[in-house]
Motif scaffolding. Structure first.
Motif, PDB file in Angstrom:
ATOM      1  N   ALA A  42       0.824  -1.218   0.000  1.00  0.00           N
ATOM      2  CA  ALA A  42       0.000   0.000   0.000  1.00  0.00           C
ATOM      3  C   ALA A  42       0.855   1.264   0.000  1.00  0.00           C
ATOM      4  O   ALA A  42       0.435   2.302  -0.527  1.00  0.00           O
ATOM      5  N   ASP A  43       2.053   1.204   0.568  1.00  0.00           N
ATOM      6  CA  ASP A  43       2.919   2.384   0.594  1.00  0.00           C
ATOM      7  C   ASP A  43       3.367   2.790  -0.807  1.00  0.00           C
ATOM      8  O   ASP A  43       3.748   3.955  -1.031  1.00  0.00           O
ATOM      9  N   ALA A  44       3.353   1.850  -1.759  1.00  0.00           N
ATOM     10  CA  ALA A  44       3.803   2.148  -3.121  1.00  0.00           C
ATOM     11  C   ALA A  44       2.932   3.197  -3.791  1.00  0.00           C
ATOM     12  O   ALA A  44       3.392   3.910  -4.691  1.00  0.00           O
ATOM     13  N   PHE A  45       1.691   3.323  -3.342  1.00  0.00           N
ATOM     14  CA  PHE A  45       0.774   4.263  -3.982  1.00  0.00           C
ATOM     15  C   PHE A  45       1.166   5.722  -3.748  1.00  0.00           C
ATOM     16  O   PHE A  45       0.646   6.620  -4.402  1.00  0.00           O
ATOM     17  N   ARG A  46       2.116   5.944  -2.826  1.00  0.00           N
ATOM     18  CA  ARG A  46       2.577   7.309  -2.601  1.00  0.00           C
ATOM     19  C   ARG A  46       3.216   7.883  -3.865  1.00  0.00           C
ATOM     20  O   ARG A  46       3.237   9.100  -4.061  1.00  0.00           O
ATOM     21  N   ARG A  47       3.752   7.003  -4.733  1.00  0.00           N
ATOM     22  CA  ARG A  47       4.377   7.471  -5.973  1.00  0.00           C
ATOM     23  C   ARG A  47       3.379   8.117  -6.920  1.00  0.00           C
ATOM     24  O   ARG A  47       3.761   8.838  -7.830  1.00  0.00           O
ATOM     25  N   LEU A  48       2.101   7.857  -6.715  1.00  0.00           N
ATOM     26  CA  LEU A  48       1.070   8.403  -7.600  1.00  0.00           C
ATOM     27  C   LEU A  48       0.807   9.880  -7.323  1.00  0.00           C
ATOM     28  O   LEU A  48       0.273  10.588  -8.182  1.00  0.00           O
ATOM     29  N   GLY A  49       1.154  10.333  -6.125  1.00  0.00           N
ATOM     30  CA  GLY A  49       0.908  11.724  -5.772  1.00  0.00           C
ATOM     31  C   GLY A  49      -0.525  11.953  -5.316  1.00  0.00           C
ATOM     32  O   GLY A  49      -1.425  11.135  -5.563  1.00  0.00           O
ATOM     33  N   THR A  50      -0.740  13.074  -4.696  1.00  0.00           N
ATOM     34  CA  THR A  50      -2.066  13.369  -4.141  1.00  0.00           C
ATOM     35  C   THR A  50      -3.082  13.729  -5.218  1.00  0.00           C
ATOM     36  O   THR A  50      -4.289  13.650  -4.993  1.00  0.00           O
ATOM     37  N   GLY A  51      -2.602  14.106  -6.401  1.00  0.00           N
ATOM     38  CA  GLY A  51      -3.535  14.504  -7.448  1.00  0.00           C
ATOM     39  C   GLY A  51      -4.102  13.369  -8.261  1.00  0.00           C
ATOM     40  O   GLY A  51      -4.999  13.585  -9.089  1.00  0.00           O
ATOM     41  N   PHE A  52      -3.619  12.157  -8.029  1.00  0.00           N
ATOM     42  CA  PHE A  52      -4.103  11.015  -8.812  1.00  0.00           C
ATOM     43  C   PHE A  52      -5.526  10.659  -8.400  1.00  0.00           C
ATOM     44  O   PHE A  52      -5.817  10.424  -7.238  1.00  0.00           O
ATOM     45  N   GLY A  53      -6.416  10.611  -9.387  1.00  0.00           N
ATOM     46  CA  GLY A  53      -7.821  10.359  -9.087  1.00  0.00           C
ATOM     47  C   GLY A  53      -8.287   8.951  -9.358  1.00  0.00           C
ATOM     48  O   GLY A  53      -9.463   8.624  -9.168  1.00  0.00           O
ATOM     49  N   GLY A  54      -7.383   8.083  -9.811  1.00  0.00           N
ATOM     50  CA  GLY A  54      -7.765   6.712 -10.120  1.00  0.00           C
ATOM     51  C   GLY A  54      -7.889   5.844  -8.882  1.00  0.00           C
ATOM     52  O   GLY A  54      -7.747   6.311  -7.746  1.00  0.00           O
ATOM     53  N   ARG A  55      -8.112   4.563  -9.107  1.00  0.00           N
ATOM     54  CA  ARG A  55      -8.322   3.628  -8.008  1.00  0.00           C
ATOM     55  C   ARG A  55      -7.002   2.997  -7.588  1.00  0.00           C
ATOM     56  O   ARG A  55      -6.161   2.662  -8.415  1.00  0.00           O
ATOM     57  N   ARG A  56      -6.830   2.813  -6.292  1.00  0.00           N
ATOM     58  CA  ARG A  56      -5.664   2.150  -5.713  1.00  0.00           C
ATOM     59  C   ARG A  56      -6.130   0.857  -5.065  1.00  0.00           C
ATOM     60  O   ARG A  56      -6.893   0.891  -4.103  1.00  0.00           O
ATOM     61  N   ILE A  57      -5.661  -0.281  -5.559  1.00  0.00           N
ATOM     62  CA  ILE A  57      -6.107  -1.581  -5.075  1.00  0.00           C
ATOM     63  C   ILE A  57      -4.922  -2.312  -4.459  1.00  0.00           C
ATOM     64  O   ILE A  57      -3.939  -2.612  -5.143  1.00  0.00           O
ATOM     65  N   THR A  58      -5.005  -2.618  -3.182  1.00  0.00           N
ATOM     66  CA  THR A  58      -3.944  -3.367  -2.518  1.00  0.00           C
ATOM     67  C   THR A  58      -4.238  -4.857  -2.636  1.00  0.00           C
ATOM     68  O   THR A  58      -5.290  -5.328  -2.190  1.00  0.00           O
ATOM     69  N   GLY A  59      -3.321  -5.584  -3.269  1.00  0.00           N
ATOM     70  CA  GLY A  59      -3.536  -7.016  -3.449  1.00  0.00           C
ATOM     71  C   GLY A  59      -2.591  -7.596  -4.484  1.00  0.00           C
ATOM     72  O   GLY A  59      -1.734  -6.896  -5.028  1.00  0.00           O
ATOM     73  N   VAL A  60      -2.769  -8.880  -4.748  1.00  0.00           N
ATOM     74  CA  VAL A  60      -1.949  -9.598  -5.724  1.00  0.00           C
ATOM     75  C   VAL A  60      -2.559  -9.413  -7.108  1.00  0.00           C
ATOM     76  O   VAL A  60      -3.751  -9.649  -7.297  1.00  0.00           O
ATOM     77  N   GLY A  61      -1.737  -9.007  -8.055  1.00  0.00           N
ATOM     78  CA  GLY A  61      -2.240  -8.606  -9.372  1.00  0.00           C
ATOM     79  C   GLY A  61      -2.812  -9.697 -10.236  1.00  0.00           C
ATOM     80  O   GLY A  61      -3.458  -9.392 -11.243  1.00  0.00           O
ATOM     81  N   PHE A  62      -2.594 -10.964  -9.888  1.00  0.00           N
ATOM     82  CA  PHE A  62      -3.211 -12.032 -10.677  1.00  0.00           C
ATOM     83  C   PHE A  62      -4.314 -12.749  -9.898  1.00  0.00           C
ATOM     84  O   PHE A  62      -4.838 -13.762 -10.345  1.00  0.00           O
ATOM     85  N   ASP A  63      -4.672 -12.208  -8.742  1.00  0.00           N
ATOM     86  CA  ASP A  63      -5.776 -12.756  -7.957  1.00  0.00           C
ATOM     87  C   ASP A  63      -7.111 -12.340  -8.576  1.00  0.00           C
ATOM     88  O   ASP A  63      -7.316 -11.168  -8.917  1.00  0.00           O
ATOM     89  N   HIS A  64      -8.024 -13.274  -8.722  1.00  0.00           N
ATOM     90  CA  HIS A  64      -9.306 -13.032  -9.380  1.00  0.00           C
ATOM     91  C   HIS A  64     -10.065 -11.881  -8.726  1.00  0.00           C
ATOM     92  O   HIS A  64     -10.503 -10.936  -9.405  1.00  0.00           O
ATOM     93  N   ASP A  65     -10.239 -11.945  -7.398  1.00  0.00           N
ATOM     94  CA  ASP A  65     -11.030 -10.928  -6.714  1.00  0.00           C
ATOM     95  C   ASP A  65     -10.377  -9.556  -6.784  1.00  0.00           C
ATOM     96  O   ASP A  65     -11.061  -8.531  -6.904  1.00  0.00           O
ATOM     97  N   THR A  66      -9.052  -9.538  -6.718  1.00  0.00           N
ATOM     98  CA  THR A  66      -8.333  -8.269  -6.812  1.00  0.00           C
ATOM     99  C   THR A  66      -8.535  -7.629  -8.174  1.00  0.00           C
ATOM    100  O   THR A  66      -8.783  -6.421  -8.285  1.00  0.00           O
ATOM    101  N   LEU A  67      -8.435  -8.446  -9.211  1.00  0.00           N
ATOM    102  CA  LEU A  67      -8.635  -7.932 -10.566  1.00  0.00           C
ATOM    103  C   LEU A  67     -10.065  -7.432 -10.767  1.00  0.00           C
ATOM    104  O   LEU A  67     -10.289  -6.397 -11.400  1.00  0.00           O
TER     105      LEU A  67
END
Length: 221
Positions: free
Chosen positions: A33-58
């Protein structure tokens, strides 16, 4: 278009913010979740914490209505698994995977998933594969008459010689980027899926030539 990105390192964050500036909807997946700091405060998209090939996460990231998916995490295996899940399970048409080991890239390419080898990677290359919507000028001679242009090519041209593309579009193909490496074509060179075509033609004909290559080839009589 809705685009899902797996990995929020420098590459993923750059892609996400660039795509959002281009007015696309973006969801970014990362286990940290800390990686999302690279997006900056102006990023309006969605931030999803999880494994990128997990069905529910996707699904949470909106993969079911995504037009494109980019796997750009730090792990080759995770990237290729996620890319295959996006393509094969969810039917995402445009999928790109970042690969650290160039030796694996050709293997994955044969699975139908375009790959970018990190040693030759740029954000622009991934963007061009996610958004292949038109010709990208790379060079214009000093007179302004002749252009070198990266031209998207329809998949229906796969298996045809590059000379057929040249004849149809009235261009000269200067070189092809294949698996991240430049290739000067011979008369026998065949267009392969994932190839990036760099063609020259008169500047005023760029749009016309690009339209020919972006469409399905006419059937030979």
């Amino acid at each position: 278009m809705h685009i899902v990105i797996m990995g929020c390192g420098r590459v993923g964050a750059t892609l996400a913010t660039t795509l959002e500036r281009l007015e696309h909807r973006v969801a970014v997946i990362d286990q940290d979740a800390d990686a999302f700091r690279r997006l900056g405060t102006g990023f309006g998209g969605r931030r999803i914490t999880g494994v990128g090939f997990d069905h529910d996460t996707l699904v949470e990231a909106g993969i079911e209505h995504a037009g494109a998916f980019a796997a750009v995490s730090s792990g080759d295996n995770s990237n290729i698994i996620a890319a295959r899940v996006a393509r094969e399970k969810f039917g995402v048409e445009t999928v790109v995977a970042r690969i650290y080991d160039p030796g694996r890239a050709e293997v994955y390419q044969r699975l139908g998933i375009p790959t970018i080898a990190t040693v030759r990677w740029t954000a622009d290359q991934v963007l061009r594969r996610l958004l292949p919507d038109g010709p990208a000028a790379e060079y214009l001679d000093t007179s302004g008459r002749v252009a070198l242009v990266e031209m998207p090519v329809h998949l229906a041209w796969v298996g045809r010689r590059l000379t057929a593309l040249e004849e149809a579009a009235a261009v000269r193909i200067a070189y092809v980027t294949r698996l991240g490496v430049g290739l000067v074509p011979t008369p026998a060179t065949v267009y392969q899926e994932g190839d990036v075509v760099h063609a020259t033609c008169e500047q005023h004909r760029v749009e016309e030539a690009a339209a020919v290559l972006a469409a399905t080839p006419e059937e030979e009589s």
